[in-house]
Design an enzyme around this catalytic site. Structure first.
Site, short mmCIF file in Angstrom:
data_model
loop_
_atom_site.label_atom_id
_atom_site.label_comp_id
_atom_site.label_asym_id
_atom_site.label_seq_id
_atom_site.Cartn_x
_atom_site.Cartn_y
_atom_site.Cartn_z
N GLY A 174 0.86 -1.18 0.00
CA GLY A 174 0.00 0.00 0.00
C GLY A 174 0.88 1.22 0.00
O GLY A 174 2.07 1.12 0.34
N CYS A 229 5.36 -6.05 1.78
CA CYS A 229 5.71 -4.62 1.82
C CYS A 229 4.92 -3.91 2.92
O CYS A 229 5.12 -4.19 4.09
CB CYS A 229 5.52 -4.00 0.43
SG CYS A 229 6.35 -2.42 0.28
N TYR A 230 4.00 -3.02 2.56
CA TYR A 230 3.20 -2.35 3.61
C TYR A 230 2.51 -3.39 4.48
O TYR A 230 2.40 -3.22 5.70
CB TYR A 230 2.17 -1.41 2.96
CG TYR A 230 1.24 -0.77 3.97
CD1 TYR A 230 1.64 0.37 4.67
CD2 TYR A 230 -0.02 -1.30 4.25
CE1 TYR A 230 0.81 0.95 5.62
CE2 TYR A 230 -0.85 -0.73 5.20
CZ TYR A 230 -0.45 0.40 5.88
OH TYR A 230 -1.26 0.97 6.81
N HIS A 288 8.78 -7.58 -2.91
CA HIS A 288 7.58 -8.00 -3.66
C HIS A 288 7.83 -9.33 -4.37
O HIS A 288 8.39 -9.35 -5.45
CB HIS A 288 7.21 -6.93 -4.69
CG HIS A 288 6.63 -5.70 -4.07
ND1 HIS A 288 5.28 -5.57 -3.81
CD2 HIS A 288 7.21 -4.57 -3.62
CE1 HIS A 288 5.06 -4.41 -3.23
NE2 HIS A 288 6.21 -3.77 -3.11
N GLU A 298 5.72 -11.08 -5.87
CA GLU A 298 4.80 -11.27 -7.01
C GLU A 298 5.35 -10.72 -8.32
O GLU A 298 4.86 -11.07 -9.38
CB GLU A 298 3.44 -10.62 -6.69
CG GLU A 298 3.40 -9.09 -6.67
CD GLU A 298 3.85 -8.47 -5.33
OE1 GLU A 298 4.54 -9.16 -4.55
OE2 GLU A 298 3.55 -7.29 -5.09
N ASP A 331 -14.40 -12.31 -24.19
CA ASP A 331 -15.23 -12.60 -23.02
C ASP A 331 -16.63 -13.11 -23.41
O ASP A 331 -17.09 -14.13 -22.91
CB ASP A 331 -15.36 -11.37 -22.11
CG ASP A 331 -14.00 -10.84 -21.70
OD1 ASP A 331 -13.03 -11.61 -21.78
OD2 ASP A 331 -13.91 -9.66 -21.32
N LYS A 380 -8.46 -12.28 -17.06
CA LYS A 380 -8.45 -12.41 -18.52
C LYS A 380 -7.66 -13.64 -18.99
O LYS A 380 -8.10 -14.36 -19.89
CB LYS A 380 -7.84 -11.14 -19.12
CG LYS A 380 -8.02 -11.00 -20.61
CD LYS A 380 -9.39 -10.48 -20.91
CE LYS A 380 -9.63 -10.22 -22.35
NZ LYS A 380 -10.94 -9.56 -22.54
#
Ligand code: XMP
Length: 510
Positions: free
Chosen positions: A54, A81-82, A168, A170, A226, A366
């Site tokens: 954040g 992180c945050y 991070h 990710e 979609d 997606k």
């Protein structure tokens, strides 16, 4: 099915974290921190929780906080992180801010012996983006990794299965980020990896086959990924009880309407109503040059056309919408209502007489929708189709719109797309197309002067279309496209390439 909660504190990577978890075959859902209580979390049966990053400092009174009872909820927790600093703060530890302790970018990381770091070498590279840091692990926790600036680059309380990483995991810049997430999910949370697209498809088909037996289902098919995937999935469940309405507004790309018809009517044998509404749309658009007015007219006319068709079909039980997960996630701040309305089919429900909306893809990102599409046997070229705006070529034809201009644009666009694909660049760029400007320029052909139209080629690279960079299309591909466009389309004397990023430009020209 096991699931992980990604508790959103406003970090820019919250969706990426959830996608990463799902890449490990575990279902993840994102909730804003202020929209779910500890009791609700406990009741929901999550296998683990991830606190996102954040933008705030934990000491900022306006920063997002959370109920410390979560630390004793008995659910494995990973703070990023945050999120890591927040855990330290909630556990009564210190979070400090010092100018020379901030780290941005790739940083050398040293890890200790801990299940979180199984398979991670002692020294590797991680991605940092922080100003505040944790000087020492709070009581009950131990520091399990460090960097030159950061004595607590990771910490844990193994007894309560609470972990925190300052970096991070990710993002791909963290060399062993995937391994670290895998360890948390499988070794700490005890996940087994039961989120698989094959079984998603099987289960959904079974669920809808039972729920919708004997009912009438209507789907507005645009030919985009979609709505196509939603339609094929429903077709497998209810067969001919599904009616798909495809409106050809005459603003589609070369051969597109026929290919939609071919795939859905002939390959999939679906009950398809194709509405040829080109004349209706072009009449409404005649003489209109203002971009927003074009969009408005097209949106409204689309609804009117659909309304006419819906009247013919009469009452239906279900209306299918191709809503996907990013459309339903709210942002961590929880302030504005950030749920997007589906701008291509917005307003549709009000003109259809139906009992209930069904959104078979509302839990999927997606990339997962594409996997479902492939599992369902939808052709690759449709599954990997680049995005195409609802208002179609109308917003790529600058100034007023005529059939003649649209045909010219369709040809130029088809040539550019062909050359990009032929040059093997289609996987390196996310969206690429031609724009027909209203600028004329002087040229020379043979010995004669010409005064023709100017085409712009545009190709962009992007993760989320909120920002985009112009693609470095190889010169020889641009050269082939330019030569073919000016040779094959008599009306065009000049081809240019757009080298503007977003911002300050947008992807589309109008
Ligand atoms: P912009 O031009 O806003 O485009 O940078 C970002 C992405 O959105 C697409 N786009 C639209 N898609 N209806 C849509 O379904 C629209 O009205 C629309 N306008 C832009 C654009 O093609 C790009 O992918």
């Amino acid at each position: 099915m096991q699931k992980i909660l990604v508790l959103d504190f406003g970090g820019q990577y919250n969706q990426l974290i959830a996608r990463r978890v799902r890449e490990h075959h575990i279902y993840a859902e994102i909730k804003p921190y202020n929209k779910i209580t500890v009791d609700e979390i406990k009741a929901a049966g999550y296998s683990g929780i991830i606190f996102t990053g954040g933008p705030n400092s934990v000491y900022d009174p306006a920063s997002p906080h959370y109920d410390p009872a979560i630390l004793d909820a008995g659910i494995p927790l990973l703070g990023i992180c945050y999120g890591c600093q927040l855990i330290a703060y909630m556990a009564g530890g210190d979070v400090a801010s010092a100018e020379n302790s901030s780290e941005y970018g790739k940083v050398a990381l040293t890890v200790g012996d801990n299940p979180l770091f199984d398979g991670v070498p002692e020294n590797s590279v991680c991605w940092m983006s922080h100003r505040d840091f944790i000087p020492a692990a709070p009581e009950g926790f131990s520091a399990i990794a460090h960097t030159a600036q950061c004595p607590t680059a990771a910490m844990c309380d193994e007894k309560r299965k609470i972990y925190g990483v300052q970096f991070h995991p990710e993002v791909t810049h963290t060399e062993y980020g995937q391994q670290i997430l895998h360890n948390f999910l499988y070794k700490v949370c005890g996940c087994v990896g039961d989120w698989q697209m094959d079984s998603f498809v099987e289960n959904k088909i079974k669920e809808y086959r039972e729920k919708l037996a004997g009912k009438k289902v209507l789907c507005a098919l645009s030919g985009g990924v979609d709505s196509s995937v939603a339609a094929v999935l429903l077709h497998k469940a209810v067969g001919d009880n599904l009616v798909c309405v495809f409106v050809d507004h005459g603003l589609l790309r070369k051969g597109e309407a026929d290919s939609v018809e071919q795939i859905f009517r002939h390959t999939f044998n679906m009950n398809l109503v194709r509405v040829d509404a080109e004349e209706r749309f072009l009449t409404k658009l005649a003489g209109v040059t203002e971009p927003e007015k074009k969009r408005k007219i097209i949106g409204e006319e689309f609804i009117r056309v659909f309304e006419d068709e819906a009247k013919k079909i009469g009452k239906v039980n279900y209306l299918v919408q191709g809503t996907i997960y990013p459309d339903v996630i709210e942002s961590g701040s929880g302030d504005a209502s950030t749920i997007k309305s589906h701008h291509n089919v917005g307003g549709l429900p009000s003109v259809v007489d139906f009992d209930e909306i069904i959104e078979p893809l509302r839990d999927l990102f997606k990339d997962e929708v594409r996997k479902v599409g492939l599992t369902l046997g939808i052709p690759e070229e449709l599954v990997w189709r680049q995005p195409f705006p609802g208002p179609g070529l109308a917003i790529r034809c600058i100034g007023d719109i005529t059939k003649e201009k649209l045909d010219t644009l369709r040809e130029a666009d088809a040539i550019f797309r062909e050359e990009i694909a032929r040059g093997g660049f289609d996987k390196n760029t996310n969206q690429y197309f031609a724009v027909l400007t209203d600028t004329r320029s002087v040229g020379v052909m043979g010995d004669a002067r010409t005064y023709g139209k100017t085409v712009v080629l545009r190709a962009v690279t992007t993760d989320d279309f909120m920002t985009a960079d112009w693609s470095r299309v190889p010169y020889d591909i641009l050269e082939k496209a330019s030569t073919r466009i000016t040779n094959e389309i008599p009306d065009i004397t000049r081809v240019t390439y757009d080298i503007t990023s977003k911002p300050p430009a947008t992807v589309e020209w109008e």
